[in-house]
Scaffold this active site. Structure first.
Site, PDB file in Angstrom:
ATOM      1  CB  CYS A 119      20.919 -40.538 -11.441  1.00 32.00           C
ATOM      2  SG  CYS A 119      19.433 -40.744 -12.398  1.00 32.00           S
TER       3      CYS A 119
ATOM      4  N   GLY B 228      21.069 -45.302  -6.787  1.00 33.56           N
ATOM      5  CA  GLY B 228      20.128 -45.889  -7.736  1.00 33.56           C
ATOM      6  C   GLY B 228      20.399 -47.362  -7.928  1.00 33.56           C
TER       7      GLY B 228
ATOM      8  CG  ASN C 216      22.065 -36.981  -9.655  1.00 37.11           C
ATOM      9  OD1 ASN C 216      20.942 -37.369  -9.352  1.00 37.11           O
ATOM     10  ND2 ASN C 216      22.889 -36.428  -8.788  1.00 37.11           N
ATOM     11  N   GLY C 217      19.370 -35.895 -11.479  1.00 34.68           N
ATOM     12  CA  GLY C 217      18.511 -34.769 -11.150  1.00 34.68           C
ATOM     13  C   GLY C 217      17.169 -34.870 -11.845  1.00 34.68           C
TER      14      GLY C 217
ATOM     15  CE1 TYR D 291      17.333 -42.667   3.412  1.00 33.59           C
ATOM     16  CE2 TYR D 291      17.399 -41.970   1.125  1.00 33.59           C
ATOM     17  CZ  TYR D 291      17.166 -42.938   2.064  1.00 33.59           C
ATOM     18  OH  TYR D 291      16.768 -44.182   1.671  1.00 33.59           O
TER      19      TYR D 291
END
Length: 496
Positions: free
Chosen positions: A29, A55, A130-131, A270
């Site tokens: 996300c 995402g 997000n997570g 990344y």
């Protein structure tokens, strides 16, 4: 974590019909929110464009016009769904939040697309997250047993339910009440009738920044989302902090005790965009540093250095600069390969890497090459790329990985396979080299990674980063995983 109440889909066949899941880590996300701007939803759409790398499965925006909340949630890319004027005009209001999704909990169906919205007794609440919550399944079961009705399989919905059931009088207090029940990694933006709220988990595992545009505050996963709209970076949201933005300005409070921050180290390796600055560190600069450390630790007798695009490019540049070897684009990536028309047959899977990556024969033929990639997960894509280089005439292929071996799965929002499917957890170095077919293989060491991050070394007593994929040291509770393990043991005992 697995989908709540469902089984994990087969990664090769469902998630990635091109067969590239094996060497690609995915994060689920990106979040973005703005308060008090006359073109709030349009600004959010632009911000989500910059966060598309976080995402690509779905995107959504929720806005509030002073009376009514408006929601548009779609499967697919931001540009395919939020570029037309009619859609933006339906998202009326001066406050809005948005989300880009790659699912690690909950399947890729519309009911799981965020932001999620609910009407609470104290007013509407929209949440984008997000997570990954590592106790979401346990909380969900508790809520359902008490009569709660769930509408999605996303762990984000747990936050809405906890806020709705809180006995606190104010909605911000209800929100904080919910945060104090959850564990794991998260960066959250939420929208109420009068406020934009941001929160970051107690260890700061997932990133969240505060920005400002024309006197209006913004919350976003990365600074690149501020850059795209010309906003000013103000600061990072602190770990364990809640910020509340309203017509009165900005207010900050803590919902967790102050402790050293441990951001996810994979943001630098990344996930984050190279042009972002995460917790004060340039992602591009860190990745070049990683390449330089890798070159010092694992040099090779070679003629050229080539990256596995796109994420391997900065590290390969650093490797080339440190060794003095020429940097060449030996692999050309096709950015315009879609997925919707691809059928997940074995034949197409074999051709999948060639559709996205093509060998630049003129650069590699007759050369001893060093290939630099950011990580090695299952090794499936690496096998195909090494073979591609040999077929293009490379004399030798030396593979260099710009991170330590991934030996443990993630439970904080990175989509990794089970441990037994991680190449480094099942093979030694020589076994991995033989598996992918390279002439040599080397990984960056953990001390080398920390040096590249500007640290003297890893503080074993209190590590500076969340690095469990390399070390097996998980910094938070893993309640759902523990319960699942206990149940498996119980079933095995019954079977005996």
């Amino acid at each position: 974590m697995p989908e709540l109440g469902a089984s994990v889909p087969d990664a090769e066949s469902e998630r990635d019909p091109l067969g590239e899941f094996g060497d690609t880590l995915r994060e689920e996300c990106g979040v973005f929110g703005i308060y008090g701007h006359e073109n709030a939803s349009a600004v959010v759409a632009l911000g989500l464009h910059a966060l598309q790398h976080r995402g690509q499965e779905a995107a959504g925006i929720v806005s509030f016009d002073g009376l009514v909340f408006h929601s548009e949630r779609r499967q697919g890319l931001v540009g395919d769904n939020f570029s037309d004027r009619a859609t933006i005009e339906r998202l009326r209001g001066r406050a809005a939040i948005g989300h880009t999704r790659y699912s690690t909990t909950g399947g890729t169906v519309l009911r799981n697309v965020q932001p999620l919205f609910a009407e609470l007794a104290s007013g509407g609440l929209a949440v984008a997250h997000n997570g990954n919550l590592t106790n979401a399944l346990s909380i969900r079961r508790e809520l359902v047993s008490e009569g709660a009705i769930t509408q999605s399989t996303s762990d984000t919905e747990v936050i809405l339910h906890l806020a709705a059931r809180s006995r606190k009088p104010r909605i911000i207090e209800r929100f904080v009440d919910a945060l104090q029940r959850i564990e794991g990694a998260y960066a959250i933006v939420a929208l109420t009738n009068k406020k934009l709220i941001g929160a970051r988990d107690p260890l700061g595992i997932r990133p969240l920044v505060l920005g400002e545009l024309d006197g209006r505050y913004i919350l976003a996963s990365e600074t690149c989302a501020l850059d795209i709209i010309g906003a000013r970076f103000v600061r990072d949201i602190e770990n364990g902090e809640v910020v509340v933005i309203s017509e009165k300005g900005i207010e900050s409070m803590r919902f967790a005790e102050k402790q050293p921050m441990r951001p996810c180290i994979f943001e630098y390796i990344y996930f984050a965009r190279p042009d972002s600055v995460v917790n004060g560190k340039s992602v591009y600069g860190i990745r070049k540093n990683i390449g330089q450390e890798l070159a010092r630790e694992a040099p090779a007798e070679a003629d050229i250095v080539i990256p596995v695009p796109d994420s391997g490019v900065p590290a390969a540049l650093g490797y080339a600069q440190e060794t003095g070897l020429p940097f060449e684009m030996g692999i050309i990536r096709n950015h315009y390969v879609g997925r919707t028309f691809i059928q997940p047959t074995q034949t197409v899977r074999e051709l999948g890497v060639r559709m996205k990556h093509s060998a630049n024969r003129a650069a590699v033929e007759g050369k001893r090459i060093v290939m630099v990639d950011d990580s090695l997960v299952r090794g499936t894509t690496s096998i195909k790329i090494v073979r591609m280089m040999r077929e293009a005439g490379a004399r030798e292929v030396h593979f260099r990985i710009a991170s330590p071996p991934i030996t443990h799965p993630d439970f904080y929002g990175i989509d990794t396979p089970e441990r037994e499917k991680l190449l480094a957890a099942t093979y030694d170095l020589e076994g991995m080299r033989d598996y992918i077919g390279a002439d040599s293989l080397a990984f960056l060491s953990i001390p080398g990674l920390y040096r590249a991050m500007g640290e003297e070394g890893r503080n074993e007593a209190c590590p500076q980063f969340t690095d469990h994929c390399f070390t097996g040291e998980y910094p938070t509770g893993l309640t759902d995983l523990k319960i699942a393990g206990e149940r498996r043991l119980a079933l095995l005992a019954e079977a005996d």
